[in-house]
Design an enzyme around this catalytic site. Structure first.
Site, mmCIF file in Angstrom:
data_model
loop_
_atom_site.group_PDB
_atom_site.id
_atom_site.type_symbol
_atom_site.label_atom_id
_atom_site.label_comp_id
_atom_site.label_asym_id
_atom_site.label_seq_id
_atom_site.Cartn_x
_atom_site.Cartn_y
_atom_site.Cartn_z
ATOM 1 N N ARG A 129 100.974 126.766 -12.034
ATOM 2 C CA ARG A 129 99.779 125.862 -11.990
ATOM 3 C C ARG A 129 98.741 126.301 -12.915
ATOM 4 N NH1 ARG A 129 96.787 126.773 -7.101
ATOM 5 N NH2 ARG A 129 95.473 127.294 -8.416
ATOM 6 N N HIS A 181 94.031 123.883 -7.849
ATOM 7 C CA HIS A 181 95.053 123.353 -6.707
ATOM 8 C C HIS A 181 94.526 122.044 -6.508
ATOM 9 C CE1 HIS A 181 97.100 123.118 -2.973
ATOM 10 N NE2 HIS A 181 96.005 122.645 -2.356
ATOM 11 N N TYR A 234 89.975 133.580 -7.300
ATOM 12 C CA TYR A 234 91.197 134.485 -6.734
ATOM 13 C C TYR A 234 92.071 134.740 -7.963
ATOM 14 C CZ TYR A 234 93.155 129.696 -6.019
ATOM 15 O OH TYR A 234 93.591 128.257 -6.428
HETATM 16 C C1 LIG Z 1 101.219 121.489 7.219
HETATM 17 C C2 LIG Z 1 99.948 121.811 6.319
HETATM 18 N N1 LIG Z 1 99.350 123.295 6.226
HETATM 19 C C3 LIG Z 1 98.554 123.545 5.422
HETATM 20 C C4 LIG Z 1 98.083 122.351 4.568
HETATM 21 C C5 LIG Z 1 96.923 122.566 3.480
HETATM 22 N N2 LIG Z 1 97.493 122.762 2.227
HETATM 23 C C6 LIG Z 1 97.814 122.009 1.301
HETATM 24 S S1 LIG Z 1 98.646 122.501 -0.164
HETATM 25 C C7 LIG Z 1 98.758 123.937 0.596
HETATM 26 C C8 LIG Z 1 99.274 124.952 -0.327
HETATM 27 C C9 LIG Z 1 100.799 124.491 -0.731
HETATM 28 O O1 LIG Z 1 101.258 125.397 -1.751
HETATM 29 P P1 LIG Z 1 102.655 125.207 -2.301
HETATM 30 O O2 LIG Z 1 103.582 124.365 -1.160
HETATM 31 O O3 LIG Z 1 102.889 126.281 -2.973
HETATM 32 O O4 LIG Z 1 102.446 123.900 -3.180
HETATM 33 P P2 LIG Z 1 101.303 123.732 -4.321
HETATM 34 O O5 LIG Z 1 100.147 123.357 -3.776
HETATM 35 O O6 LIG Z 1 101.366 124.969 -5.210
HETATM 36 O O7 LIG Z 1 102.033 122.639 -5.271
HETATM 37 C C10 LIG Z 1 98.280 124.081 1.609
HETATM 38 C C11 LIG Z 1 97.770 125.409 2.523
HETATM 39 C C12 LIG Z 1 98.714 121.350 4.405
HETATM 40 N N3 LIG Z 1 98.497 120.359 3.643
HETATM 41 N N4 LIG Z 1 99.813 120.992 5.521
#
Ligand SMILES: Cc1ncc(C[n+]2csc(CCOP(=O)(O)OP(=O)(O)O)c2C)c(N)n1
Ligand SMILES: [Mg+2]
Length: 367
Positions: free
Chosen positions: A258, A262, A271
């Site tokens: 990425r 985010h 971070y």
């Molecule tokens: C069930 C849930 N927990 C927490 C969140 C908050 N949240 C949004 S994106 C994210 C991280 C996701 O990381 P990843 O699966 O690696 O996907 P990326 O964002 O890197 O594409 C979190 C914790 C959420 N949207 N849904």
């Protein structure tokens, strides 16, 4: 009874076809028509420029938020490009380019992130689910679609996308289990972009790879260089062909990065190091593919410049159209479609909005 080893014929492969300098492994190079390669290139470039424009629109206060895909163009396009229109695609929230390739109009992204619900509509005939914000929840939906396809004996497959963070959710394991038991035609594409907001991949799981998580379910798991569109395409093709011919699910771990934020509410400088980002910029999926296409005689610097200009105009037109549609909408609209009877807290918020709008109008009237 002595202990003896249970023989499990499992291993996980890593696949790369284009190296960091765009040099192709001739033995593994997929045989794709020139026109298709150029179509992929155009889509990747458009995905990158649209991403940049969305970030600018957000910074200018013209849309609410956005989850950039910068760096993940090959990772998602290489996989989705294998699908037939009649197949199913189940995205998370960082699949702009995959959705665009499947036919979602660019205007819809601007509307959606601008807070206009019509931007979330999946047009008639596009076999995709809407984006899913609760991490990992869409993986179960894909497993269910796969089971339905199998039950109905349809010739389709379903491909779902999720991140490295999602592999720590129960939903991911439940979906893999069901798909494995039912041998459903599901392709699980994990875009391992090294970060789940601020949590690095190393702290996400003790496993050496994410692909190996498939093995526990007796599902083939493969790790690919996710910044190499040819490798992603080849792995996805193998998985889709297997699923379509009754061979069941596959998990693909697409190792990518990425390169941006985010979401627009995030500041990654807090971070992660600039050095890490620089290291990955050297593996940029677009410039690497451009070297390959130039080497093949399909692309020139002049051709790239012309394409850049064409894409810029296309995006500008899309922004104009979307912004026109967002003009003159009553902001009170936001309260209209969630509850039949608004709860007291929202009634209060609506009244506050009406008061503020009236004040603003007064200021305008008074010059
Ligand atoms: C069930 C849930 N927990 C927490 C969140 C908050 N949240 C949004 S994106 C994210 C991280 C996701 O990381 P990843 O699966 O690696 O996907 P990326 O964002 O890197 O594409 C979190 C914790 C959420 N949207 N849904
Ligand atoms: Mg991630």
């Amino acid at each position: 009874m002595p202990r003896k080893e249970i023989e499990l014929p499992y291993s996980t492969e890593y696949l790369a076809i284009l190296d960091q300098n765009g040099v192709v492994d001739k033995e593994l190079e997929p045989d794709l028509p020139d026109e298709f390669l150029l179509k992929l290139h155009r889509a990747m470039l458009l995905g990158r420029r649209f991403d940049e424009r969305m970030l600018n629109l957000q910074r200018q206060g013209r849309i609410g938020t956005f989850a950039p895909i910068k760096g993940q163009e090959a990772s998602q396009l290489g996989a989705v490009a294998v699908l037939e229109p009649s197949d199913w695609m189940v995205p998370a929230f960082r699949e702009t380019l995959a959705e665009y390739w499947r036919g979602k109009p660019l205007e819809s992204f601007i509307l959606y992130y601008g807070g206009y619900d019509e931007g979330g509509l999946v047009e008639e005939g596009r076999n995709d689910l809407p984006i899913s914000i609760p991490v990992g929840s869409q993986i179960l939906h894909a497993a269910g679609i796969g089971m339905a396809i199998k039950y109905r004996k349809e010739p389709q497959v379903v491909m779902t996308f999720f991140g490295d963070g999602a592999t720590s959710e129960g939903d991911f394991h439940e979906a893999m289990n069901f798909a494995g038991v039912y041998q459903a035609p599901v392709i699980f594409v994990c875009q391992n972009n090294q970060w789940a907001i601020s949590l690095p991949r190393a702290k996400q799981t003790h496993s050496k790879t994410l692909a190996q998580k498939a093995l526990a379910h007796d599902i083939p798991g493969i790790q690919v260089d996710g910044n190499d569109i040819l490798a992603v395409y080849a792995a996805a093709k193998e998985a889709v062909d297997r699923a379509r011919s009754g061979g069941g699910p596959t998990m693909i771990e697409s190792v990518t990065y990425r390169m941006s934020l985010h979401t627009t509410a995030d500041d990654p400088k807090k971070y992660r190091s600039e050095d890490e980002v620089k290291k990955w910029e050297e593996k940029d999926p677009i410039s690497r593919f451009q070297i390959y296409l130039k080497e093949k005689g399909l692309l020139t610097d002049e051709g790239i410049n012309n394409l850049e200009a064409e894409i810029e105009n296309e995006i500008q037109e899309v922004v104009n159209t979307a912004e026109k549609r967002m003009e003159n909408v009553d902001p009170q609209h936001i309260f209209n479609h969630i509850f039949a009877d608004l709860p007291p807290s929202l009634i209060q918020q609506r009244e506050e909005l009406i008061r503020n709008l009236a004040l603003e109008q007064k200021e305008v009237d008074n010059g």
